[in-house]
Design an enzyme around this catalytic site. Sequence first.
Site: not given
Lengths: 202, 251
Positions: A80, A181, A183
Amino acid sequence: MISILKLKSGNISSVENMLKFLGHKVEIITNKSELLKAKKLILPGIGSFDETMNYLKQNELIETLRLLIIKNEVPTLGICMGMQILLSSSEEGKPCEGLSVFPQKIKKFDKNFSKVPHVGWNKLEIINSQEMFLDEKNFFYFSHSYFLEKILSENVISLSVNGSKFVSSIKKNNVIGAQFHPEKSHKYGFHFLDYFAEKFYV
Amino acid sequence: MFNFRVIPVLTINEGKLVKTFKFNNNTYVGDPINTVKIFNNKFVDELIILDISKSILDLEPDFENIKSICSECFSPITYGGGVSKIDHCIKLFELGVEKIVFNNVLFEDRKFLDEFVKIFGSQSMILSLNIFFQKDDYFIYDYRKKKITNIKLKDFFKDILSIYPGEILIYSVDRDGSKRGLDFNILESIDNTANIPIILAGGLNNYEEILEAKRMKLDAVAGSYFFTMHGKFNSILISYLNSRQIEQIRE
């Protein structure tokens, strides 16, 4: 060992949690001397371009990061804002120079795009995946108002669509950048971070 | 194209997961961390965690609890409740919270919200509007005072756009826990020319409504009862869309 550089207001825990869940060794680093020892690096980040660059400047990390990424070729993943600072500049905030690993600029989504910010799950149109085994059935979580419009086609991993197309992941030598993202992208993120942790070497 | 999201809302009261009915009558549902684990295993699109005890009593967020919640979930987590300082926000993002939802601050400290957007960006902010339908119109509900205000949704909606929120959560209080279905009419009373992502909540009761919301090009729907309870006797059942349904809403 994967080193996550703590940036101002970064989402470090999510990245750390997922890597640990996947069985990888992780450390959080904050300064120059730790950075110079990193073997594999993740630049996470939320927040604005200028605030992030200012933070790196105040902590005297800019030159070390450039050295590490460009000269020492430490495998690096920017997520990001961590991807956006790999570019040369951004329309976000006060004008300032990025890490300039890539010469292009980050722009603000304008009326040609459907949603600002672009928040939610989106697909990738794979341009150059090579060894990454990315699948077009994968979905990733995005959350951003600024974007990368164009980059050399050889550096594009994927494009995504928010009304119009934008570059959603990039690669050059030892660096990967993801606008999304991993994650926050559960099973699809597992795959992506596993690839970076286990298979991505220069 | 842009992907529609289906978001469970989990309400926490003094460390316990509860289900509210019209924002009242908290019913114990279970342990928040175990519940988040279940949703994580079901590959949930996103979770909204609202700590109502913190906002009502003006307490700080329970950072330890939020840390445990975030470490159990690999999908985006939005948190709301008791967030009134930039320091709180920095801490929450570091713990792995993706977005913060604000409600009370809207009435009390708009400068704080401006500062928030400047530091963290619009995409990190959800503004939540609690709405009550009364006398043919939608009004803002003040859940701390448990009172319907005389502020109309359509005016308030226009007004808050200047904060540049990333998303707006519109929560129908009169439908909360009612199983009466989402109130799609709310959307007609707002002028969303700014094209801000809208999350509609309150009353969600079946999968058909989710498909209907997708057809209407809503950005997301949220629900609490639908994902935590079930049946005539409000039995506790933590559930999410099955993989076939997830595929269908992704199409």
